[in-house]
Design an enzyme around this catalytic site. Structure first.
Site: not given
Ligand code: DOR
Ligand code: ZN
Length: 346
Positions: A14, A16, A100, A137, A175, A248
């Site tokens: 997971h 970003h 997702k 999520h 998460h 995450d």
């Molecule tokens: O804390 C988070 N940041 N939780 C999420 O679900 C998205 C993520 C983000 O994209 O910044």
């Molecule tokens: Zn995330």
């Protein structure tokens, strides 16, 4: 006296990576340690179609450091207008590994997510038929539900009904942050797994709120009380194959974190494995680290574990963890667990 630990190379289930300059800035932090990662689709606008995923994958490949053998595992962002045929074509071609589900408004860039879960039922049926995992999520967005209860309520009101209506669907609870989440996975052995982040294993809400508010610990789902952290730690270190690492890691520019309305997300990628090794060491569970970080995830996704390995070293004095990653004029602050970390990736 140093101690070393060699593991199959881990994956991040997971992650970003964002886009453009931020993608360039953060991608090497992941490719340095991880072989593969599930790439979150919550860009602006989101990665919704097969064509969107193709083009985002090409941008990630173009940003990869020279010589890197990293594999981005792409996902689509489920909307109420997602076309089942397009999704199925993306999955059967091998372009995407999962889809997702963001409840609309749950977190960063989730405005295009799902408000009416009945509307996506036909797409979920199709995903079940073709074996495409749904990554959730797991938080409700109802204003009357307290932010600390949103995961537990999601399990009862949304996740369990989805799984009962479409029992063949493979689901990853992304998460998880509560004992409720870990217990739900344990109670439902079929086609269900969960990722756990580093920050939710190391911290509870006191770390974020006592003695001043620490914006770099603010993420969603929000850190919970200590007993939930303990339940997550016991799940991660139990050897149960349905729990695996999803960092995450969610970069935001420091000014967006240290602001009146702080963005949600902890940027853990550069320090995730060092912090995780420290956490497993403190729990007396270093022998379970490889399962959690390198074996259980591929097992769930039906992929082979990585062939190569990484070595972690424990020193007598705490490691100097990186404090920030440059991103043009907008540096990104790296997660600092606030306690000494003696492990580093060597
Ligand atoms: O804390 C988070 N940041 N939780 C999420 O679900 C998205 C993520 C983000 O994209 O910044
Ligand atoms: Zn995330």
């Amino acid at each position: 006296m140093t101690q070393t630990l060699t593991l199959r190379r881990p994956d991040d289930w997971h992650l970003h990576l964002r886009d453009d300059a931020m993608l360039q800035a953060v991608l090497p932090e992941t490719t340095r340690h991880f072989a593969r990662a599930i790439i979150m689709p919550n860009l602006v606008p989101p990665v919704v179609t097969m064509a969107d995923a193709q083009s985002y994958k090409a941008r990630i490949k173009a940003a990869m450091p020279q010589g890197s053998r990293f594999t981005p595992l792409m996902t689509l962002y489920l909307t109420e207008n997602t076309e089942a045929d397009d999704l199925a074509a993306a999955y059967s071609s091998g372009l995407i590994s999962a889809v997702k589900l963001y409840p609309a408004g749950a977190t960063t860039n989730s405005a295009s997510g799902v408000a009416n879960f009945d509307k996506v039922r036909p797409v979920l049926e199709r995903m079940a038929e073709i074996g495409c995992p749904l990554l959730v999520h797991g938080e409700v967005t109802d204003h009357d539900i307290d932010i600390f209860d949103r995961e537990a309520v999601f399990i009862d009101r949304v996740l369990d009904p989805i799984r009962r209506a479409t029992p063949a669907l493979k689901v990853v609870m992304e998460h998880i942050t509560t004992k409720d989440g870990a217990d739900y996975v344990r109670a439902n052995p079929e086609r269900l797994g969960a990722t756990i982040t580093v920050q939710h294993l190391m911290l509870d809400r006191n770390h974020m709120l006592v003695g001043g508010m620490r914006p770099h610990y603010y993420c969603l789902p929000i850190l919970k009380r200590r007993e939930h952290r303990e339940a997550l730690l016991s799940a991660a270190t139990s050897g149960d194959k349905r729990f695996f690492l999803g960092t995450d890691s969610a970069p935001h520019a420091t000014h967006a974190k240290e602001s009146e309305c702080c963005s949600a997300g902890c940027f853990t990628a550069p320090v995730a494995l060092a912090c995780l090794a420290q956490t497993f060491d403190d729990a007396g569970a270093l022998d379970r680290l490889e399962g959690f970080a390198s074996l259980n995830g591929p097992g769930f996704y039906g992929l082979p574990p990585n062939e190569d390995s990484i070595t972690l070293t424990k020193s007598e004095s705490p490691a100097n963890l990186p404090k920030q990653v440059e991103n043009g004029s907008d540096p990104i602050t790296v997660f600092d667990p606030g306690s000494p970390v003696y492990w580093s990736v060597t």
